[in-house]
Motif scaffolding. Sequence first.
Motif, PDB file in Angstrom:
ATOM      1  N   UNK A  52       4.884  -7.864 -16.523  1.00  0.00           N
ATOM      2  CA  UNK A  52       3.561  -7.699 -15.905  1.00  0.00           C
ATOM      3  C   UNK A  52       2.973  -9.208 -15.670  1.00  0.00           C
ATOM      4  N   UNK A  53       2.255  -9.122 -14.326  1.00  0.00           N
ATOM      5  CA  UNK A  53       1.663 -10.390 -13.856  1.00  0.00           C
ATOM      6  C   UNK A  53       0.589 -10.464 -14.861  1.00  0.00           C
ATOM      7  N   UNK A  54       0.212 -11.873 -15.022  1.00  0.00           N
ATOM      8  CA  UNK A  54      -0.827 -12.059 -15.464  1.00  0.00           C
ATOM      9  C   UNK A  54      -2.295 -11.557 -15.000  1.00  0.00           C
ATOM     10  N   UNK A  55      -2.504 -11.622 -13.638  1.00  0.00           N
ATOM     11  CA  UNK A  55      -3.514 -11.287 -12.882  1.00  0.00           C
ATOM     12  C   UNK A  55      -3.708  -9.870 -13.021  1.00  0.00           C
ATOM     13  N   UNK A  56      -2.615  -9.264 -12.868  1.00  0.00           N
ATOM     14  CA  UNK A  56      -2.768  -7.814 -13.099  1.00  0.00           C
ATOM     15  C   UNK A  56      -3.156  -7.194 -14.260  1.00  0.00           C
ATOM     16  N   UNK A  57      -2.735  -7.847 -15.289  1.00  0.00           N
ATOM     17  CA  UNK A  57      -3.156  -7.507 -16.814  1.00  0.00           C
ATOM     18  C   UNK A  57      -4.576  -7.656 -16.777  1.00  0.00           C
ATOM     19  N   UNK A  58      -5.048  -8.774 -16.685  1.00  0.00           N
ATOM     20  CA  UNK A  58      -6.426  -9.315 -16.681  1.00  0.00           C
ATOM     21  C   UNK A  58      -7.211  -8.380 -15.809  1.00  0.00           C
ATOM     22  N   UNK A  59      -6.956  -8.116 -14.732  1.00  0.00           N
ATOM     23  CA  UNK A  59      -7.849  -7.167 -13.713  1.00  0.00           C
ATOM     24  C   UNK A  59      -7.816  -5.762 -14.593  1.00  0.00           C
ATOM     25  N   UNK A  60      -6.627  -5.136 -15.109  1.00  0.00           N
ATOM     26  CA  UNK A  60      -6.579  -4.040 -15.583  1.00  0.00           C
ATOM     27  C   UNK A  60      -7.618  -4.107 -16.959  1.00  0.00           C
ATOM     28  N   UNK A  61      -7.564  -5.015 -17.629  1.00  0.00           N
ATOM     29  CA  UNK A  61      -8.279  -4.850 -18.869  1.00  0.00           C
ATOM     30  C   UNK A  61      -9.962  -5.255 -18.391  1.00  0.00           C
ATOM     31  N   UNK A  62     -10.340  -5.814 -17.456  1.00  0.00           N
ATOM     32  CA  UNK A  62     -11.655  -5.741 -16.779  1.00  0.00           C
ATOM     33  C   UNK A  62     -12.127  -4.442 -16.555  1.00  0.00           C
ATOM     34  N   UNK A  63     -11.286  -3.686 -15.881  1.00  0.00           N
ATOM     35  CA  UNK A  63     -11.402  -2.607 -15.511  1.00  0.00           C
ATOM     36  C   UNK A  63     -11.521  -1.327 -16.940  1.00  0.00           C
ATOM     37  N   UNK A  64     -10.672  -1.549 -17.733  1.00  0.00           N
ATOM     38  CA  UNK A  64     -10.897  -0.880 -19.017  1.00  0.00           C
ATOM     39  C   UNK A  64     -12.108  -1.100 -19.548  1.00  0.00           C
ATOM     40  N   UNK A  65     -12.426  -2.182 -19.847  1.00  0.00           N
ATOM     41  CA  UNK A  65     -13.769  -2.609 -20.645  1.00  0.00           C
ATOM     42  C   UNK A  65     -15.043  -2.165 -19.695  1.00  0.00           C
ATOM     43  N   UNK A  66     -15.133  -2.270 -18.326  1.00  0.00           N
ATOM     44  CA  UNK A  66     -16.305  -1.803 -17.670  1.00  0.00           C
ATOM     45  C   UNK A  66     -16.125  -0.273 -17.662  1.00  0.00           C
ATOM     46  N   UNK A  67     -15.030   0.509 -17.741  1.00  0.00           N
ATOM     47  CA  UNK A  67     -14.878   1.935 -18.104  1.00  0.00           C
ATOM     48  C   UNK A  67     -15.561   2.404 -19.188  1.00  0.00           C
ATOM     49  N   UNK A  68     -15.252   1.569 -20.439  1.00  0.00           N
ATOM     50  CA  UNK A  68     -15.516   2.009 -21.734  1.00  0.00           C
ATOM     51  C   UNK A  68     -17.000   1.899 -21.895  1.00  0.00           C
ATOM     52  N   UNK A  69     -17.550   0.958 -21.154  1.00  0.00           N
ATOM     53  CA  UNK A  69     -18.873   0.579 -21.262  1.00  0.00           C
ATOM     54  C   UNK A  69     -19.839   1.674 -20.296  1.00  0.00           C
ATOM     55  N   UNK A  70     -18.968   2.617 -19.439  1.00  0.00           N
ATOM     56  CA  UNK A  70     -19.822   3.442 -18.721  1.00  0.00           C
ATOM     57  C   UNK A  70     -20.328   2.744 -17.251  1.00  0.00           C
ATOM     58  N   UNK A  71     -19.861   1.511 -17.006  1.00  0.00           N
ATOM     59  CA  UNK A  71     -20.243   0.931 -15.705  1.00  0.00           C
ATOM     60  C   UNK A  71     -19.276   1.455 -14.538  1.00  0.00           C
TER      61      UNK A  71
END
Length: 303
Positions: A52-71
């Motif tokens: 996986x590309x680094x940028x794709x991985x980091x965007x994916x985790x940014x999305x996951x954390x925002x999702x888990x926080x309910x944003x």
Amino acid sequence: MPIPDYQTLMRPLLARLADGSVHALSDLLQELIAEFGLSPEEIKEKLPSGRQTVISNRVGWAKTYLDKAGLLQTPKRAHYQITDRGLKALEECPNEISNQYLRKFEEFQQFTSLHTENESRDHEQVGESDTTPDEQIAAAFQALNRSLADELLDAVRTASATFFEQVVVDLMLAMGYGGSRKEAGQATQATNDDGIDGIIKEDRLGLDTIYLQAKRWQNTVHRPEIDKFIGSLTRNRARKGVFITTSEFSPGAREAVQNLDMKVVLIDGRQLADLMIEHNLGVTRKETYEVKQLDGDYFSEES
């Protein structure tokens, strides 16, 4: 410029959802690449695994954390939409959104905290600097599995009743119950309440049987449903039963199976997802890491 870390990406990602529309993650990724002016080499840069590309991985985790926080929320697979909490976060955080800010939300705390059964007040946060590398690896592994469990449970809940029946049968077989696949498949039958009911062998020899009931529900399972199941077991002189739901059990439902002459196991949605991961059902291996240590025997010079 260097590839931004996932925390740096969180606010820009959320800001691109500020119009309230549903956006595809693939489109958001391309927009963020353009916003940060990444070079072709940076866009192609991959993780050490090469998968996986680094940028794709980091965007994916940014999305996951925002999702888990309910944003943000997920109206459909790989598509995202901002929530009212997310809009408020953009107002409160004009420059950046970090994990420190997200920890104000209980949902995010639950996602990132590692709780023990006996010490629920003590916890370690994923990525905290006061944890050892071994602890960080373990914490990251659990965070990945929690995220995967959420995805699995969503997939099971949105699948058809027929497919849910297959999931239950496959899981029982993977756990060593049910005899042959043909016998396990014949042991279950669809019902009109979005679940399945049946009898399955405890082992291949059929030395004992297990009564099985499963409900693909969104709402909490309360005590009356468990009492009916126990009554069915009693009428059939059964000694063992398993009740599976994709939702959760109320305290009263769990209390109902205590101190019985028979053994009744309740498996809620979270446990169902965890068992699927444990028995490699509906999941595939993504990465394999080996953590090695010094071999003291090799360096022993004693004859």
